[in-house]
Design an enzyme around this catalytic site. Structure first.
Site, PDB file in Angstrom:
ATOM      1  N   HIS A 298      30.907 132.876 147.407  1.00 19.31           N
ATOM      2  CA  HIS A 298      30.563 133.715 148.579  1.00 19.31           C
ATOM      3  C   HIS A 298      29.448 134.675 148.162  1.00 19.31           C
ATOM      4  O   HIS A 298      28.411 134.237 147.697  1.00 19.31           O
ATOM      5  CB  HIS A 298      31.852 134.414 149.051  1.00 19.31           C
ATOM      6  CG  HIS A 298      31.790 135.103 150.374  1.00 19.31           C
ATOM      7  ND1 HIS A 298      30.739 135.013 151.245  1.00 19.31           N
ATOM      8  CD2 HIS A 298      32.684 135.943 150.968  1.00 19.31           C
ATOM      9  CE1 HIS A 298      30.990 135.747 152.327  1.00 19.31           C
ATOM     10  NE2 HIS A 298      32.172 136.332 152.189  1.00 19.31           N
TER      11      HIS A 298
ATOM     12  N   ASP B 138      21.640 133.272 149.626  1.00 20.77           N
ATOM     13  CA  ASP B 138      21.714 133.750 148.238  1.00 20.77           C
ATOM     14  C   ASP B 138      20.710 133.096 147.303  1.00 20.77           C
ATOM     15  O   ASP B 138      20.591 133.501 146.145  1.00 20.77           O
ATOM     16  CB  ASP B 138      23.130 133.501 147.701  1.00 20.77           C
ATOM     17  CG  ASP B 138      24.139 134.392 148.397  1.00 20.77           C
ATOM     18  OD1 ASP B 138      25.113 133.858 148.964  1.00 20.77           O
ATOM     19  OD2 ASP B 138      23.925 135.622 148.426  1.00 20.77           O
TER      20      ASP B 138
ATOM     21  N   HIS C 115      26.391 125.417 152.746  1.00 20.35           N
ATOM     22  CA  HIS C 115      27.002 126.440 153.601  1.00 20.35           C
ATOM     23  C   HIS C 115      28.041 125.777 154.491  1.00 20.35           C
ATOM     24  O   HIS C 115      27.853 124.654 154.943  1.00 20.35           O
ATOM     25  CB  HIS C 115      25.938 127.117 154.473  1.00 20.35           C
ATOM     26  CG  HIS C 115      26.368 128.433 155.016  1.00 20.35           C
ATOM     27  ND1 HIS C 115      27.127 128.546 156.146  1.00 20.35           N
ATOM     28  CD2 HIS C 115      26.172 129.691 154.553  1.00 20.35           C
ATOM     29  CE1 HIS C 115      27.370 129.831 156.378  1.00 20.35           C
ATOM     30  NE2 HIS C 115      26.798 130.552 155.426  1.00 20.35           N
TER      31      HIS C 115
HETATM   32  C1  SDX Z   1      27.636 132.994 151.543  1.00 19.22           C
HETATM   33  O1  SDX Z   1      30.554 131.776 155.341  1.00 19.22           O
HETATM   34  C2  SDX Z   1      29.448 132.533 155.363  1.00 19.22           C
HETATM   35  O2  SDX Z   1      28.883 132.819 156.396  1.00 19.22           O
HETATM   36  C3  SDX Z   1      29.034 133.009 153.986  1.00 19.22           C
HETATM   37  C4  SDX Z   1      27.695 133.754 153.932  1.00 19.22           C
HETATM   38  C5  SDX Z   1      27.766 135.076 154.653  1.00 19.22           C
HETATM   39  O3  SDX Z   1      26.693 135.574 155.046  1.00 19.22           O
HETATM   40  O4  SDX Z   1      28.877 135.665 154.699  1.00 19.22           O
HETATM   41  O5  SDX Z   1      26.675 132.961 154.488  1.00 19.22           O
HETATM   42  C6  SDX Z   1      27.322 134.110 152.486  1.00 19.22           C
HETATM   43  O6  SDX Z   1      28.708 132.980 150.979  1.00 19.22           O
HETATM   44  C7  SDX Z   1      26.631 131.892 151.354  1.00 19.22           C
HETATM   45  C8  SDX Z   1      27.153 130.738 150.425  1.00 19.22           C
HETATM   46  C9  SDX Z   1      26.924 131.187 148.976  1.00 19.22           C
HETATM   47  N1  SDX Z   1      27.612 130.277 148.059  1.00 19.22           N
HETATM   48  C10 SDX Z   1      26.897 129.435 147.252  1.00 19.22           C
HETATM   49  O7  SDX Z   1      25.680 129.305 147.293  1.00 19.22           O
HETATM   50  C11 SDX Z   1      27.757 128.664 146.262  1.00 19.22           C
HETATM   51  C12 SDX Z   1      27.321 127.190 146.245  1.00 19.22           C
HETATM   52  N2  SDX Z   1      27.696 126.612 147.555  1.00 19.22           N
HETATM   53  C13 SDX Z   1      28.967 125.945 147.632  1.00 19.22           C
HETATM   54  O8  SDX Z   1      29.972 126.354 146.795  1.00 19.22           O
HETATM   55  C14 SDX Z   1      29.358 125.495 149.044  1.00 19.22           C
HETATM   56  O9  SDX Z   1      28.236 124.956 149.619  1.00 19.22           O
HETATM   57  C15 SDX Z   1      29.958 126.524 149.974  1.00 19.22           C
HETATM   58  C16 SDX Z   1      31.133 127.222 149.380  1.00 19.22           C
HETATM   59  C17 SDX Z   1      28.946 127.536 150.371  1.00 19.22           C
HETATM   60  C18 SDX Z   1      30.419 125.783 151.238  1.00 19.22           C
HETATM   61  O10 SDX Z   1      31.409 124.912 150.836  1.00 19.22           O
HETATM   62  P1  SDX Z   1      32.176 123.941 151.873  1.00 19.22           P
HETATM   63  O11 SDX Z   1      31.682 124.144 153.249  1.00 19.22           O
HETATM   64  O12 SDX Z   1      33.630 124.087 151.620  1.00 19.22           O
HETATM   65  O13 SDX Z   1      31.664 122.519 151.452  1.00 19.22           O
HETATM   66  P2  SDX Z   1      32.299 121.686 150.281  1.00 19.22           P
HETATM   67  O14 SDX Z   1      32.507 122.550 149.065  1.00 19.22           O
HETATM   68  O15 SDX Z   1      33.471 120.914 150.822  1.00 19.22           O
HETATM   69  O16 SDX Z   1      31.089 120.688 149.958  1.00 19.22           O
HETATM   70  C19 SDX Z   1      30.889 119.487 150.691  1.00 19.22           C
HETATM   71  C20 SDX Z   1      30.235 118.555 149.693  1.00 19.22           C
HETATM   72  C21 SDX Z   1      31.076 118.374 148.421  1.00 19.22           C
HETATM   73  O17 SDX Z   1      30.679 117.128 147.871  1.00 19.22           O
HETATM   74  P3  SDX Z   1      31.747 115.895 147.973  1.00 19.22           P
HETATM   75  O18 SDX Z   1      33.075 116.398 147.429  1.00 19.22           O
HETATM   76  O19 SDX Z   1      31.794 115.570 149.446  1.00 19.22           O
HETATM   77  O20 SDX Z   1      31.122 114.804 147.143  1.00 19.22           O
HETATM   78  O21 SDX Z   1      28.994 119.128 149.234  1.00 19.22           O
HETATM   79  C22 SDX Z   1      29.076 119.402 147.844  1.00 19.22           C
HETATM   80  C23 SDX Z   1      30.559 119.428 147.488  1.00 19.22           C
HETATM   81  O22 SDX Z   1      30.731 119.105 146.110  1.00 19.22           O
HETATM   82  N3  SDX Z   1      28.461 120.707 147.648  1.00 19.22           N
HETATM   83  C24 SDX Z   1      27.616 120.986 146.655  1.00 19.22           C
HETATM   84  C25 SDX Z   1      27.233 122.323 146.879  1.00 19.22           C
HETATM   85  N4  SDX Z   1      27.848 122.793 147.969  1.00 19.22           N
HETATM   86  C26 SDX Z   1      28.621 121.796 148.439  1.00 19.22           C
HETATM   87  N5  SDX Z   1      27.158 120.236 145.633  1.00 19.22           N
HETATM   88  C27 SDX Z   1      26.288 120.852 144.799  1.00 19.22           C
HETATM   89  N6  SDX Z   1      25.861 122.121 144.945  1.00 19.22           N
HETATM   90  C28 SDX Z   1      26.312 122.886 145.966  1.00 19.22           C
HETATM   91  N7  SDX Z   1      25.897 124.133 146.101  1.00 19.22           N
END
Ligand code: SDX
Length: 427
Positions: A267, A362, A306
């Site tokens: 997050h 971010d 996201h």
């Molecule tokens: C913020 O919710 C909000 O509005 C948050 C925010 C706000 O203003 O409050 O926007 C602020 O928190 C932004 C997000 C910051 N976090 C990151 O940058 C961390 C990296 N991102 C991930 O951890 C992920 O993308 C999330 C947590 C942001 C979202 O996760 P989801 O929606 O639960 O998606 P998921 O983890 O189920 O991913 C779906 C697929 C998976 O692959 P498969 O299992 O289907 O093979 O996408 C992959 C994930 O492994 N994936 C990534 C990835 N993010 C998702 N693979 C590599 N790198 C990534 N960053």
């Protein structure tokens, strides 16, 4: 055609008409679907709330596919271009842009509540110099709750308003003092004649100069970053604020819980994680190998992806442009080249395209913060300060929503059936 869902329960052959309202069905309407009169009835199951609306809200609108973000209807791009953070905080709290008199009164009330009780300085001394500032922020918010015991009167709008102002006003002071303590530098008291962000920069970076003059480009850049981070509908930390607040906890501990959620690397802690990732990659030529490791499941591309945006995060676009203004003053952050190469490769790679992974808020923000002189540990704090106005507007909206009550989800029990206690001698 009626706005209803016709459901046939094939276990009993019975059919049910469930109302559709605002693109949703009420989960409670599923309870009537039973196989026997003493059956609890159906529930919905939605781990991580991937497809569940927890509330009605008029504050922020997101369209993840189109990459749209609006605060009270105003597009984030226009607010970043033309507004200020305190004006946006007013908009989030009150629902409308302020007129000159309202804005002046709001700014005055915030800027005359920036001091914190002197005892807090002693509380600060209790931490090691290298204690993470987010851990301290969470603790300070909870400590402020012990000062302002009247804040527990959460159903009193006047009391609520007082503490909303106090929290928005004091977040920069708490953050700046935590930073100064980590450096062993004396605390700088708030300068109420400076702007909200100018005052924050002064409390952070003033050394021996009698009057700190914030660089106008950096002051404006921070104000825009604060606008971009102010709210984002029902994200993890806002849900924490609403959840804790639903028990009628005071706003200080509700925001301590929200800050704790924001601290997580998935997050608001992602901006810090992005910088650590870029430093670890170290050179543009290492980018392909790093991308391959992510695709092999050895880690995430931090700052990408996201839950809502399946397109470019509109905030990331604004931040990317803002970086040029800041780097013109601070000098270009060399890690930008690695970030740009990561983005270029990721946006053309099937792994990321298939998963609709784009840069989020971010990905670039940390490059600006680092160029402005902030240590990476402060990055999530720089997210929490502006998000306080979003958390508080959502917290107030929850308290005023007659449909809301204490938040208490159900579960699917997977544990053992009833069994008798086994004395130690028989184990
Ligand atoms: C913020 O919710 C909000 O509005 C948050 C925010 C706000 O203003 O409050 O926007 C602020 O928190 C932004 C997000 C910051 N976090 C990151 O940058 C961390 C990296 N991102 C991930 O951890 C992920 O993308 C999330 C947590 C942001 C979202 O996760 P989801 O929606 O639960 O998606 P998921 O983890 O189920 O991913 C779906 C697929 C998976 O692959 P498969 O299992 O289907 O093979 O996408 C992959 C994930 O492994 N994936 C990534 C990835 N993010 C998702 N693979 C590599 N790198 C990534 N960053």
């Amino acid at each position: 055609m009626a706005d209803t869902l016709s459901i046939t329960d094939n276990r009993t052959g019975k059919t049910y008409e469930i109302a559709i309202q605002d693109g949703t069905i009420r989960a409670a309407d599923l309870r009537q679907i039973k196989v026997a009169s003493d059956d609890f009835g159906l529930m919905s199951y939605d781990p991580a709330f991937m497809n569940t609306a927890s509330c009605r809200s008029a504050i922020t609108y997101l369209d993840g596919d189109a990459g749209i973000l609006r605060y009270r209807g105003y597009p984030i791009e226009q607010l970043a271009e033309q507004s200020t953070y305190l004006e946006v905080a007013y908009l989030l709290m009150h629902g409308e842009l302020p007129n000159t008199q309202q804005l002046g009164a709001w700014e005055h009330s915030i800027m005359t509540h920036t001091f914190v009780h002197e005892f807090l300085k002693r509380a600060l001394e209790g931490y090691r110099y290298d204690a993470h500032p987010m851990g301290r922020l969470v603790a300070f918010l909870a400590t402020l709750s012990t000062f302002y015991t009247d804040a527990k009167d959460v159903r009193n709008p006047e009391i609520r308003k007082q503490h909303v102002v106090r929290i928005i006003a004091k977040m920069p002071t708490i953050a700046a003092w935590a930073y100064r303590h980590s450096l062993g530098r004396p605390y700088i008291y708030p300068s109420n004649e400076l702007s909200y962000c100018g005052n924050f920069l002064a409390m952070l970076f003033q050394i021996a100069e009698p009057k700190y003059k914030p660089h106008p480009v950096l002051e404006r850049a921070l104000d825009v970053l604060f606008i971009l981070h102010a709210d984002h509908e029902q994200n993890c930390s806002t849900s924490a604020a609403r959840g804790v607040g639903s028990a009628e906890s005071d706003p200080y501990v509700s925001l301590a819980a929200a800050s704790a959620a924001l601290y997580g690397p998935l997050h608001g802690g992602a901006n810090e994680a992005v910088l650590r990732m870029l430093k670890k990659i170290g050179n543009v030529k290492n980018v392909p190998e790093f991308i391959a490791s992510v695709k092999a499941g050895e880690g995430k591309l931090m700052g990408f992806g996201h839950r809502v945006y399946k397109n470019y995060d509109p905030r990331a676009k604004v931040i990317k442009k803002l970086a040029d203004d800041v780097f013109a003053v601070t000098g270009r952050n060399p890690l930008l080249d690695i970030a740009l190469e990561l983005e270029k490769i990721a946006l053309s790679d099937e792994y990321f395209i298939k998963r609709k992974l784009y840069p989020n808020v971010d990905f670039y923000s940390g490059l600006i913060y680092q160029a402005m002189g902030f240590p990476v540990e402060m990055f999530p704090v720089l997210f929490a300060i502006p998000r306080a106005s979003g958390w508080l507007s959502q917290w107030c909206e929850m308290l005023d929503d007659n449909e809301q009550k204490i938040s208490r989800p159900r579960q699917i029990y997977t544990g053992p059936d009833a069994r008798d206690y086994v004395p130690m001698a028989k184990r």
